[in-house]
Scaffold this active site. Structure first.
Site, PDB file in Angstrom:
ATOM      1  N   TRP A  45      -2.836   3.494  -5.611  1.00  0.00           N
ATOM      2  CA  TRP A  45      -4.026   4.409  -6.138  1.00  0.00           C
ATOM      3  C   TRP A  45      -4.148   4.955  -7.416  1.00  0.00           C
ATOM      4  O   TRP A  45      -4.747   5.846  -7.635  1.00  0.00           O
ATOM      5  CB  TRP A  45      -4.466   5.175  -4.936  1.00  0.00           C
ATOM      6  CG  TRP A  45      -4.350   4.599  -3.556  1.00  0.00           C
ATOM      7  CD1 TRP A  45      -4.489   3.640  -3.100  1.00  0.00           C
ATOM      8  CD2 TRP A  45      -3.716   5.355  -2.498  1.00  0.00           C
ATOM      9  NE1 TRP A  45      -4.341   3.347  -1.687  1.00  0.00           N
ATOM     10  CE2 TRP A  45      -3.797   4.498  -1.238  1.00  0.00           C
ATOM     11  CE3 TRP A  45      -3.148   6.550  -2.424  1.00  0.00           C
ATOM     12  CZ2 TRP A  45      -3.234   4.748  -0.164  1.00  0.00           C
ATOM     13  CZ3 TRP A  45      -2.552   7.077  -1.252  1.00  0.00           C
ATOM     14  CH2 TRP A  45      -2.496   6.191   0.011  1.00  0.00           C
ATOM     15  N   ASP A  98      -9.974   3.912  -3.429  1.00  0.00           N
ATOM     16  CA  ASP A  98     -10.718   2.527  -2.961  1.00  0.00           C
ATOM     17  C   ASP A  98     -12.078   2.726  -3.395  1.00  0.00           C
ATOM     18  O   ASP A  98     -12.749   3.507  -3.714  1.00  0.00           O
ATOM     19  CB  ASP A  98     -10.647   2.802  -1.065  1.00  0.00           C
ATOM     20  CG  ASP A  98      -9.416   2.373  -0.714  1.00  0.00           C
ATOM     21  OD1 ASP A  98      -8.236   2.272  -1.627  1.00  0.00           O
ATOM     22  OD2 ASP A  98      -9.340   2.440   0.520  1.00  0.00           O
ATOM     23  N   ASP A 125       0.868  -1.311   0.152  1.00  0.00           N
ATOM     24  CA  ASP A 125       0.171   0.233  -0.054  1.00  0.00           C
ATOM     25  C   ASP A 125       0.687   1.173   0.149  1.00  0.00           C
ATOM     26  O   ASP A 125       1.945   1.052  -0.085  1.00  0.00           O
ATOM     27  CB  ASP A 125      -0.956  -0.080   1.084  1.00  0.00           C
ATOM     28  CG  ASP A 125      -2.384   0.624   1.187  1.00  0.00           C
ATOM     29  OD1 ASP A 125      -2.607   1.443   0.116  1.00  0.00           O
ATOM     30  OD2 ASP A 125      -3.217   0.417   1.662  1.00  0.00           O
TER      31      ASP A 125
HETATM   32  C1  GLA Z   1      -5.836   1.558   1.458  1.00  0.00           C
HETATM   33  C2  GLA Z   1      -5.893   0.647   0.423  1.00  0.00           C
HETATM   34  C3  GLA Z   1      -7.197  -0.351   0.825  1.00  0.00           C
HETATM   35  C4  GLA Z   1      -7.099  -1.132   2.004  1.00  0.00           C
HETATM   36  C5  GLA Z   1      -6.733  -0.014   3.228  1.00  0.00           C
HETATM   37  C6  GLA Z   1      -6.266  -0.927   4.362  1.00  0.00           C
HETATM   38  O1  GLA Z   1      -7.135   2.303   1.488  1.00  0.00           O
HETATM   39  O2  GLA Z   1      -6.370   1.082  -0.649  1.00  0.00           O
HETATM   40  O3  GLA Z   1      -7.441  -1.462  -0.221  1.00  0.00           O
HETATM   41  O4  GLA Z   1      -5.891  -1.844   1.723  1.00  0.00           O
HETATM   42  O5  GLA Z   1      -5.843   0.850   2.705  1.00  0.00           O
HETATM   43  O6  GLA Z   1      -6.107  -0.010   5.350  1.00  0.00           O
END
Ligand code: GLA
Length: 704
Positions: free
Chosen positions: A242, A263, A208
């Protein structure tokens, strides 16, 4: 319970706050770096060798399926993820709640085997955030949370492996992970953490982006790639930044997949916005390097089964990773039907590894095609809008050679037909028809494809009669015989055919049209009612039957004069987070959890509080002239919100703003809606995803 927006804000400030923490970790921190600035705009203080110089020796031959102009970067070429990874990840169903634990993970592995999902191709059982304790041990090692994983991580990995499945884990390319608590991240600990994962038997790492200290993304993700490689264990490497630094442009030789968006959440608007961001990136995907539009929400309850079928169809045609995000111990049989549809999975897993391409998308009627290894094409006819739409293309436009006829497999009906070339269907609101079309010479053995449609009758004023026309078109090369059609309504409705409902023979290219009178019972409550249009026929290829769900709305004419739209009944409403709110802002989760509508300090008593992507429809019955509102991003978001507002009249855009952000004052948006039967208020994500897009239609009024 969902805290995404809070986390979004935090994510954007932490990088700046925590600079300095890293000094001891021996990493250089770039001056004034902001985590969400594209990598190319960041000027790291450290001189960096170009990526290619750091890449391991790999074959440079581009895969035949790739656009040569995109093939400069070599791929990892380690034989992993040659088709998009399939499996499970707990995040979308549990976030960090206590039910994320050893029992759940083992339960999912059991279900993968028992319910045939393993056999269907699902392989990885992956842990997301919150599996660790907040502190490393004295040796700098990660410590599993003993409440969730009392037997440690290796025991869970062993269990998953004992089922013939693979096991995945999560951490962040930062000092801490993304959860509010913030568990230890991998930045500065790459070698040690990678080795620990390998020792546990990890087969997949999601890496991440939170708390990244502004360190260049390529640098961070390459460090972990190299650390994973050093362990000698094959580990699929999932880059989760992202899409902020356009990883599709540089990560082909870094990871096997990369997130392209923020997300997802369990709503139609979120899924749609993410789909639209991922679709244009088709040229960048291929075996061993996939665009990742985030994990599946299928089965989590925030969308209808029709919408979940669309979600699953579109992820598959985009060759997206298929990571189930619902707690399979609790889902419905329909969820298993969707996730277990092997014909759709085969589209995702096709070895040619092409991501589907958008052929057209006019008025929310999408045609997406995917070239398949066997020369066939998958065609998705996807209806973004809130009402049924005819969507059509041809086999040749989908990329197939000219032929006398084509075989068409309907991947949700599991039936085969023949067509002379036209591929067309009335697709229900938010639905997707998925076809696999081949010039394989086998068409004559199947019944002709038939297109069912209905003109009119979707809106009926209470106590009145509507006339509708049904149409059954033979799209095939062979005649349909003993053709019958029937339209049925809910109990209490009168449905009468006023012209023939049968035909002895219907040649290819011909249609049977029938007119019907449709009358809801007197005093029917306004709202949506389900009718069904059916057709059956025989042919040299056997019998066939078609069924088309038809939604009819019993509507009330709007009052004369000027009304607040928030007080009028809605025909339909979709929203990117939670429900559309009446007279408050969008609170994101439950109805009624918003705040007073506020745009740049001005508070409004009336209006609609929405979250992009959003569409709210009203019946205007040809009696209204003007719709107007004060529009803007609600003050409850101080950064990052950016949207456009649009008013549509009978499917035509009648007024729109440009992109409005949190910085803008309310704008007056007025549309001439004279003569329209319906109007639709739409809020788009302004082109950058739906993060923080809280939008207000303040003082939204309709004059009739
Ligand atoms: C980020 C990621 C999500 C998830 C969360 C966990 O937002 O993009 O997919 O893994 O962190 O905290």
């Amino acid at each position: 319970m969902r805290h995404f927006p809070v986390r979004t804000v935090r994510r954007r400030v932490v990088g700046a706050l925590a600079v300095g923490v890293l000094a001891g970790a021996g990493l250089a921190v770039p001056a004034a770096a902001v985590p969400d600035t594209p990598a190319t705009a960041q000027a790291p203080a450290t001189a960096q060798a170009p990526i290619t110089a750091q890449a391991p020796a790999v074959s440079r031959a581009p895969a035949a399926s790739q656009d040569p102009s995109l093939a400069q970067a070599p791929t990892l070429d380690d034989g992993q993820a040659l088709t998009p990874p399939m499996g499970f990840n707990n995040w979308n169903s549990t976030h960090c709640r206590a039910e994320f634990n050893e029992e759940m993970v083992k339960g999912i592995a059991d279900i993968f085997v028992e319910k045939g999902l393993k056999e269907a191709g699902y392989q990885y059982v992956n842990l997301d955030d919150c599996w660790a304790l907040p502190q490393r041990d004295a040796n700098g090692k990660l410590v599993p949370d003993p409440k969730r994983f009392p037997n440690g991580i290796k025991a869970v990995a062993d269990y998953v492996h004992s089922k013939g499945l693979k096991f995945g884990i999560y951490t962040s390319a930062g000092t801490k992970t993304c959860s509010e608590i913030g568990f230890p991240g991998g930045l500065g600990h790459e070698d040690s953490d990678a080795q620990q994962f390998a020792d546990w038997g990890v087969d997949y790492l999601k890496y991440d982006n939170c708390n990244n200290q502004g360190v260049d993304a390529k640098e961070r993700y390459i460090k972990m790639r190299d650390a994973l490689k050093k362990t000698g264990r094959p580990i699929v490497y999932s880059i989760c930044e992202w899409g902020q630094n356009k990883p599709w442009e540089w990560a082909k030789d870094v990871g096997h997949l990369w997130r392209t968006t923020g997300d997802i959440n369990d709503s139609w608007g979120s899924m749609l916005s993410i789909m639209k961001q991922n679709l244009p990136l088709d040229a960048y995907a291929g075996p061993g390097h996939w665009n990742d539009p985030d994990m599946l929400e299928v089965g989590n309850g925030g969308m209808t089964d029709t919408e979940y079928r669309t979600h699953f169809s579109m992820w598959s045609i985009m060759a997206a990773p298929l990571l189930i995000g619902s707690d399979l111990r609790k889902v419905s049989p329909e969820t298993f039907d969707i996730l277990g549809n092997k014909e759709v999975i085969a589209v995702d897993q096709d070895p040619l590894g092409k991501q589907g391409t958008v052929l057209s998308s006019e008025g929310g009627r999408w045609v997406v095609t995917k070239e398949m290894k066997d020369g066939s094409r998958t065609v998705a006819l996807f209806n973004e809008t809130g009402s049924a739409q005819r969507i059509a293309t041809t086999a040749e436009d989908a990329g197939l050679p000219a032929a006398d006829g084509y075989s068409v497999r309907d991947l949700w009906q599991h039936k085969s037909y023949n067509t002379a070339g036209t591929l067309a269907a009335t697709v229900p609101a938010h639905g997707t028809v998925m076809l696999r079309v081949a010039a394989d010479g086998k068409w004559a053995s199947y019944p002709p494809a038939a297109e069912l449609g209905l003109d009119g009758g979707t809106l009926v004023e209470s106590g009145k009669t509507a006339t509708v026309t049904s149409k059954l078109a033979n799209l095939g090369r062979t005649p349909a015989r003993e053709v019958t059609t029937a339209l049925t309504g809910p109990s209490g409705w009168t449905v009468e055919a006023t012209s023939p409902t049968t035909a002895g023979t219907l040649a290819g290219g011909k249609s049977l049209r029938t007119t019907w009178k449709l009358t809801p019972p007197a005093g029917a409550t306004p709202g949506a009612y389900d009718l069904t249009l059916k057709a059956a026929y025989d042919s040299s290829g056997g019998k066939a039957a078609q069924s088309l769900p038809v939604t009819t709305h019993v509507v009330v004419a709007p009052p004369a004069g000027t009304s607040q739209l928030s007080a009028l009944p809605r025909l339909s409403a979709t929203n990117g987070w939670g429900p559309v709110e009446k007279d408050t802002s969008n609170g994101e989760d439950q109805a009624g959890d918003g705040s007073p509508l506020t745009i740049n300090g001005t508070v409004y008593a009336k209006g609609l509080g929405v979250h992009a992507e959003s569409a709210v429809e009203f019946y205007t019955g040809g009696k209204c002239s003007k719709a107007t509102a004060q529009v803007g991003v609600d003050d409850e978001k101080t950064t990052n919100g950016s949207v456009t507002f649009e008013i549509w009249a009978d499917g035509k855009k009648a007024a729109s703003t440009g992109v409005l952000t949190t910085a803008d004052a309310a704008q007056t948006l007025t549309a001439d809606v004279t003569g329209a039967q319906t109007i639709r208020l739409t809020v788009t994500d302004g082109g950058d995803g739906i993060d923080s897009d809280h939008a207000d239609w303040a003082e939204a009024q309709l004059t009739c």
